[in-house]
Every structure is written in C-alpha cells, then in structure tokens.
Design a protein around this motif. Structure first.
Motif, PDB file in Angstrom:
ATOM      1  N   LEU A 225      47.132  32.309  27.596  1.00 48.90           N
ATOM      2  CA  LEU A 225      45.853  33.019  27.694  1.00 48.90           C
ATOM      3  C   LEU A 225      44.814  32.362  26.790  1.00 48.90           C
ATOM      4  CD1 LEU A 225      44.023  35.325  28.669  1.00 48.90           C
ATOM      5  CD2 LEU A 225      45.019  36.753  26.864  1.00 48.90           C
TER       6      LEU A 225
ATOM      7  N   ARG B 215      43.419  29.158  28.369  1.00 47.39           N
ATOM      8  CA  ARG B 215      42.556  29.230  29.552  1.00 47.39           C
ATOM      9  C   ARG B 215      41.334  30.135  29.363  1.00 47.39           C
ATOM     10  NH1 ARG B 215      46.906  32.628  31.217  1.00 47.39           N
ATOM     11  NH2 ARG B 215      46.186  34.750  31.692  1.00 47.39           N
ATOM     12  N   SER B 216      41.324  30.958  28.319  1.00 48.25           N
ATOM     13  CA  SER B 216      40.256  31.944  28.162  1.00 48.25           C
ATOM     14  C   SER B 216      39.468  31.733  26.870  1.00 48.25           C
ATOM     15  CB  SER B 216      40.847  33.363  28.167  1.00 48.25           C
ATOM     16  OG  SER B 216      39.873  34.309  27.776  1.00 48.25           O
TER      17      SER B 216
ATOM     18  N   ALA C  14      39.372  34.928  24.856  1.00 51.45           N
ATOM     19  CA  ALA C  14      40.613  35.220  24.137  1.00 51.45           C
ATOM     20  C   ALA C  14      40.688  34.409  22.849  1.00 51.45           C
ATOM     21  CB  ALA C  14      41.824  34.930  25.028  1.00 51.45           C
TER      22      ALA C  14
ATOM     23  N   HIS D  28      46.260  38.640  24.025  1.00 49.87           N
ATOM     24  CA  HIS D  28      47.206  38.862  25.121  1.00 49.87           C
ATOM     25  C   HIS D  28      47.649  40.329  25.151  1.00 49.87           C
ATOM     26  CE1 HIS D  28      51.308  38.754  26.993  1.00 49.87           C
ATOM     27  NE2 HIS D  28      50.605  38.139  27.913  1.00 49.87           N
TER      28      HIS D  28
ATOM     29  N   ALA E 279      44.758  42.349  26.595  1.00 46.55           N
ATOM     30  CA  ALA E 279      44.651  42.145  28.048  1.00 46.55           C
ATOM     31  C   ALA E 279      45.749  42.916  28.785  1.00 46.55           C
ATOM     32  CB  ALA E 279      44.719  40.653  28.381  1.00 46.55           C
TER      33      ALA E 279
ATOM     34  N   ASP F  24      43.409  38.589  31.893  1.00 45.30           N
ATOM     35  CA  ASP F  24      42.403  37.933  31.065  1.00 45.30           C
ATOM     36  C   ASP F  24      41.549  39.008  30.396  1.00 45.30           C
ATOM     37  OD1 ASP F  24      40.792  36.002  29.917  1.00 45.30           O
ATOM     38  OD2 ASP F  24      40.209  35.061  31.809  1.00 45.30           O
TER      39      ASP F  24
ATOM     40  N   ASP G  94      37.649  40.441  29.575  1.00 46.12           N
ATOM     41  CA  ASP G  94      36.306  40.429  30.133  1.00 46.12           C
ATOM     42  C   ASP G  94      35.364  41.082  29.123  1.00 46.12           C
ATOM     43  OD1 ASP G  94      34.087  42.062  31.715  1.00 46.12           O
ATOM     44  OD2 ASP G  94      34.645  40.323  32.942  1.00 46.12           O
TER      45      ASP G  94
ATOM     46  N   GLU H 233      29.704  35.321  28.784  1.00 46.46           N
ATOM     47  CA  GLU H 233      30.476  34.075  28.877  1.00 46.46           C
ATOM     48  C   GLU H 233      30.680  33.472  27.488  1.00 46.46           C
ATOM     49  OE1 GLU H 233      32.009  32.760  31.480  1.00 46.46           O
ATOM     50  OE2 GLU H 233      31.298  34.435  32.711  1.00 46.46           O
TER      51      GLU H 233
ATOM     52  N   SER I  51      32.268  30.817  26.561  1.00 49.78           N
ATOM     53  CA  SER I  51      32.105  29.359  26.513  1.00 49.78           C
ATOM     54  C   SER I  51      30.637  28.946  26.423  1.00 49.78           C
ATOM     55  CB  SER I  51      32.756  28.695  27.725  1.00 49.78           C
ATOM     56  OG  SER I  51      32.166  29.175  28.921  1.00 49.78           O
TER      57      SER I  51
END
Length: 196
Positions: free
Chosen positions: A16, A19-20, A23, A44, A47, A54, A56, A103, A105
């Motif tokens: 997690l 990819r997140s 997170a 994790h 979530a 994931d 949000d 977002e 990122s």
C-alpha cells in the motif's frame, strides 16, 4: 520510479505504501513516539478498517471525527495516541483536499526545486522541518522524486549512503542500522543534557 517500499516490514502494508502517495504521507505523519514499523503499518490498518484497498483524502476528511477516532482506537490501536492522531490524519487530508484536490502526489509533482518541495511539505499539518526533510529524502531516495537541490533541502537525511531515517530503510538490515543510529543519537543527547 517507485521501488517496493519495506518500511513496515509487513508485505501488504508495504505494498500500500508503495502504490499510494497518501498512505506514505499518513505513515510519515504517524511516525512519532512509536516504532517506525508500527507507524507505517497504520495506513494499511486504516484502509482495511474503512473496507478499502487504498486511502482516499476526501473520504477521510469528511469522516465523522468521533467515528474516525474510534476507528483508529480499535484494538490493536493504530497509534499510542489514536485520538489525537486521528485528528491529525483528518487535518492532513482536509489540507490535501483544500489545496491539492485530495491528491497527495500533487504536493511534490511540479515542485520547481528541492527548496520549494521542502516548503510544500513543511506546510502540511503535522509536518515540522525535520519530518518534512525526512519525507523529502524518502521521496528522493525511494520514489525517484529528485528536483534540483533535493539532497541539500533534505539536509543530512538526503546524504547518500546514510542510515539516519525511514528514508534509508530498504529491508531488515537497513532498519537495524537506522535503529542503531537513532539509539546512538539518544545516548549522545542524554550525555549532553547530563553535562549541562
């Protein structure tokens, strides 16, 4: 380039984090007054308790604060101080929704240089200078986010080959080296305070 993170030493939690971006930010936020692995397992756990794969930011920001605190407090608790950390996680997510459309990122994407990236991270709720520098080093060393001057902006945490923080953890061996460094820093600080 995102490598497979090994910060929690738990495969599903690390997947997690890898990819997140949210997170990873939440894990960094939780990384205080508890072991690093516990902190980075937190996203994790959150979530899973939300019934998601994931995190949000919109969902967390809008969550009922009392219910979210209960979610983090359920056994095993996400943090030693689950109530106050639930509030901080929601503050972080609210900030991301208000400033970056939720977002995570977007905090680092498009940063002109390391100095701007450090400023953006330092603006996040719960991120002081040290935490911002450590996360910047993590971005550079393990996420491939390397705007010009990133190592300088990250300070000592950006040094290549160092084992000072979570930014340097790639597995059990490096975790041991980081833990040994932190223990040495605590001993040195204790000696300094005893002399004063």
């Amino acid at each position: 380039m995102v490598r497979s993170l090994r910060l929690s030493q738990e495969p599903e939690a690390d997947a997690l984090l890898s990819r997140s971006p949210l997170a990873a930010l939440v894990g960094m936020l939780l990384d205080q007054q508890i072991p690093m692995e516990w902190a980075f397992t937190g996203p994790h756990t959150i979530a899973r308790r939300l019934g998601r794969d994931d995190l949000d930011a919109h969902e967390i920001a809008a969550y009922d604060p009392d219910a979210f605190a209960e979610l983090l407090s359920a056994k095993p608790a996400v943090h030693r101080y689950p109530g106050s950390m639930a509030k901080r996680v929601q503050q972080l997510c609210t900030f991301l929704v208000e400033h970056y459309d939720g977002e995570a990122s977007a905090v680092w994407e498009g940063a002109a240089d390391g100095k701007e990236l450090l400023r953006r991270l330092n603006e996040l709720p719960g991120f002081g200078k040290q935490k911002a520098q450590i996360f910047l080093a993590l971005l550079g060393k393990q996420f491939g986010v390397t705007p010009s001057g990133w190592r300088e902006a990250a300070g000592a945490y950006g040094e290549e080959g160092s084992y000072r923080s979570v930014a340097d953890i790639t597995g059990p061996e490096s975790l041991g080296k980081v833990r040994a460094y932190k223990q040495e820093m605590k001993r040195a600080a204790k000696k300094t305070s005893q002399k004063a």
